[in-house]
Design an enzyme around this catalytic site. Structure first.
Site, PDB file in Angstrom:
ATOM      1  N   ARG A  88       5.297  -6.950  48.019  1.00 28.07           N
ATOM      2  CA  ARG A  88       4.157  -6.230  47.462  1.00 28.07           C
ATOM      3  C   ARG A  88       2.986  -6.222  48.430  1.00 28.07           C
ATOM      4  O   ARG A  88       1.945  -5.634  48.119  1.00 28.07           O
ATOM      5  CB  ARG A  88       3.731  -6.951  46.197  1.00 28.07           C
ATOM      6  CG  ARG A  88       3.747  -6.114  44.937  1.00 28.07           C
ATOM      7  CD  ARG A  88       3.402  -7.075  43.841  1.00 28.07           C
ATOM      8  NE  ARG A  88       3.085  -6.508  42.588  1.00 28.07           N
ATOM      9  CZ  ARG A  88       3.942  -6.466  41.566  1.00 28.07           C
ATOM     10  NH1 ARG A  88       5.193  -6.816  41.709  1.00 28.07           N
ATOM     11  NH2 ARG A  88       3.518  -6.045  40.408  1.00 28.07           N
ATOM     12  N   ARG A 127       2.984   0.097  26.302  1.00 32.45           N
ATOM     13  CA  ARG A 127       3.802  -1.111  26.474  1.00 32.45           C
ATOM     14  C   ARG A 127       3.057  -2.343  25.946  1.00 32.45           C
ATOM     15  O   ARG A 127       3.670  -3.267  25.428  1.00 32.45           O
ATOM     16  CB  ARG A 127       4.150  -1.300  27.955  1.00 32.45           C
ATOM     17  CG  ARG A 127       5.087  -2.452  28.194  1.00 32.45           C
ATOM     18  CD  ARG A 127       5.607  -2.466  29.605  1.00 32.45           C
ATOM     19  NE  ARG A 127       4.658  -3.065  30.535  1.00 32.45           N
ATOM     20  CZ  ARG A 127       4.829  -3.121  31.852  1.00 32.45           C
ATOM     21  NH1 ARG A 127       5.888  -2.563  32.410  1.00 32.45           N
ATOM     22  NH2 ARG A 127       3.954  -3.694  32.628  1.00 32.45           N
ATOM     23  N   ARG A 133       2.608  -7.787  26.385  1.00 33.25           N
ATOM     24  CA  ARG A 133       2.303  -8.492  27.638  1.00 33.25           C
ATOM     25  C   ARG A 133       0.801  -8.641  27.803  1.00 33.25           C
ATOM     26  O   ARG A 133       0.069  -7.665  27.751  1.00 33.25           O
ATOM     27  CB  ARG A 133       2.919  -7.728  28.821  1.00 33.25           C
ATOM     28  CG  ARG A 133       4.171  -8.420  29.339  1.00 33.25           C
ATOM     29  CD  ARG A 133       4.793  -7.646  30.450  1.00 33.25           C
ATOM     30  NE  ARG A 133       3.938  -7.523  31.623  1.00 33.25           N
ATOM     31  CZ  ARG A 133       4.346  -6.978  32.755  1.00 33.25           C
ATOM     32  NH1 ARG A 133       5.579  -6.524  32.864  1.00 33.25           N
ATOM     33  NH2 ARG A 133       3.533  -6.901  33.788  1.00 33.25           N
TER      34      ARG A 133
HETATM   35  P1  ADP Z   1       3.972  -4.665  37.090  1.00 35.75           P
HETATM   36  O1  ADP Z   1       4.840  -3.996  38.112  1.00 35.75           O
HETATM   37  O2  ADP Z   1       3.988  -3.967  35.777  1.00 35.75           O
HETATM   38  O3  ADP Z   1       2.587  -5.012  37.560  1.00 35.75           O
HETATM   39  P2  ADP Z   1       5.429  -7.175  37.481  1.00 35.75           P
HETATM   40  O4  ADP Z   1       6.228  -7.790  36.393  1.00 35.75           O
HETATM   41  O5  ADP Z   1       6.147  -6.696  38.665  1.00 35.75           O
HETATM   42  O6  ADP Z   1       4.619  -6.049  36.735  1.00 35.75           O
HETATM   43  O7  ADP Z   1       4.303  -8.203  37.972  1.00 35.75           O
HETATM   44  C1  ADP Z   1       3.403  -8.828  37.099  1.00 35.75           C
HETATM   45  C2  ADP Z   1       2.433  -9.723  37.859  1.00 35.75           C
HETATM   46  O8  ADP Z   1       3.163 -10.762  38.543  1.00 35.75           O
HETATM   47  C3  ADP Z   1       1.626  -9.051  38.973  1.00 35.75           C
HETATM   48  O9  ADP Z   1       0.464  -8.409  38.479  1.00 35.75           O
HETATM   49  C4  ADP Z   1       1.300 -10.242  39.892  1.00 35.75           C
HETATM   50  O10 ADP Z   1       0.255 -11.038  39.350  1.00 35.75           O
HETATM   51  C5  ADP Z   1       2.579 -11.058  39.821  1.00 35.75           C
HETATM   52  N1  ADP Z   1       3.552 -10.664  40.893  1.00 35.75           N
HETATM   53  C6  ADP Z   1       4.761 -10.046  40.711  1.00 35.75           C
HETATM   54  N2  ADP Z   1       5.395  -9.833  41.879  1.00 35.75           N
HETATM   55  C7  ADP Z   1       4.559 -10.322  42.848  1.00 35.75           C
HETATM   56  C8  ADP Z   1       4.620 -10.380  44.264  1.00 35.75           C
HETATM   57  N3  ADP Z   1       5.667  -9.890  44.952  1.00 35.75           N
HETATM   58  N4  ADP Z   1       3.574 -10.953  44.913  1.00 35.75           N
HETATM   59  C9  ADP Z   1       2.520 -11.454  44.265  1.00 35.75           C
HETATM   60  N5  ADP Z   1       2.383 -11.417  42.936  1.00 35.75           N
HETATM   61  C10 ADP Z   1       3.387 -10.858  42.215  1.00 35.75           C
END
Ligand code: ADP
Length: 188
Positions: A88, A127, A133
């Site tokens: 990310r 959602r 959530r």
């Molecule tokens: P969405 O894509 O709906 O934001 P995710 O389930 O992918 O939901 O992620 C939820 C939260 O988890 C993010 O907002 C972040 O805080 C954390 N997160 C998820 N993946 C990562 C990542 N690769 N690096 C840092 N934080 C992450």
């Protein structure tokens, strides 16, 4: 095959990933799910992780990479993996590339699920009601969108330069979106 799935919050990544892993028979590595699992424990680490997730901010790169590395050691990942929500940031993309290269592997393909922002916010607010959530509230949604465009969107360019990017139109219904994805992954 190792596939990275990129898309803003609410683009429908979760739905498409579920179908794609069944189709390709590779494990689904969602860092969002992994971090929520850590958050649900009752430890100092879980409270630290919660402070990021609940604010819509990204967890620290090295922590996320460590969790992914642990997961990649499991034998089911020998066949490949679908990375959902990871990398990310540019640092995570480089850490992943380095880790895979050490094992003689690479990211084979990157799917970007493209959806316009108004539609995303609408979907996320729905959602919030259906899944409950905590991070699906208006304020956190805007923060996650901002984080996506500043930190994650640059990865699209990074992978495009490597000739690995396939852009998927995420504005159609789920069935049509999956059809496009199937077409792209079978070309690799
Ligand atoms: P969405 O894509 O709906 O934001 P995710 O389930 O992918 O939901 O992620 C939820 C939260 O988890 C993010 O907002 C972040 O805080 C954390 N997160 C998820 N993946 C990562 C990542 N690769 N690096 C840092 N934080 C992450």
């Amino acid at each position: 095959m190792r596939i990275v799935f990129i898309g803003p919050p609410g683009a429908g990544k979760g739905t498409q990933c579920k179908r794609l892993v069944e189709f390709l028979k590779i494990p689904h590595l969602s860092t969002g799910e992994m971090l929520r699992a850590v958050k649900s424990e009752d430890t100092a680490l879980s409270r630290w992780v919660a402070s990021y997730i609940d604010a819509g901010r990204l967890a620290p790169d090295h922590l996320v990479m460590r969790i992914v590395e642990q997961r990649l050691k499991q034998s089911d990942c020998l066949a490949g993996a679908l990375f959902d929500g990871f990398p990310r940031t540019m640092i995570q993309a480089q850490l992943l590339d380095d880790h895979l290269a050490e094992n003689g592997l690479k990211v084979d393909m990157v799917l970007e699920l493209a959806v316009v922002e108004d539609v995303l916010i609408d979907r996320l607010l729905k959602r919030a009601v259906s899944e409950g959530r905590l991070d699906d509230n208006r304020e956190t949604i805007h923060e996650r969108m901002r984080v996506y465009s500043t930190q994650t969107a640059p990865l699209v360019e990074y992978y495009a330069k490597q000739g690995k990017l396939a852009v998927i139109d995420g504005m159609q219904d789920a069935e049509a979106v999956f059809h496009q994805i199937q077409q792209r992954v079978t070309q690799v």
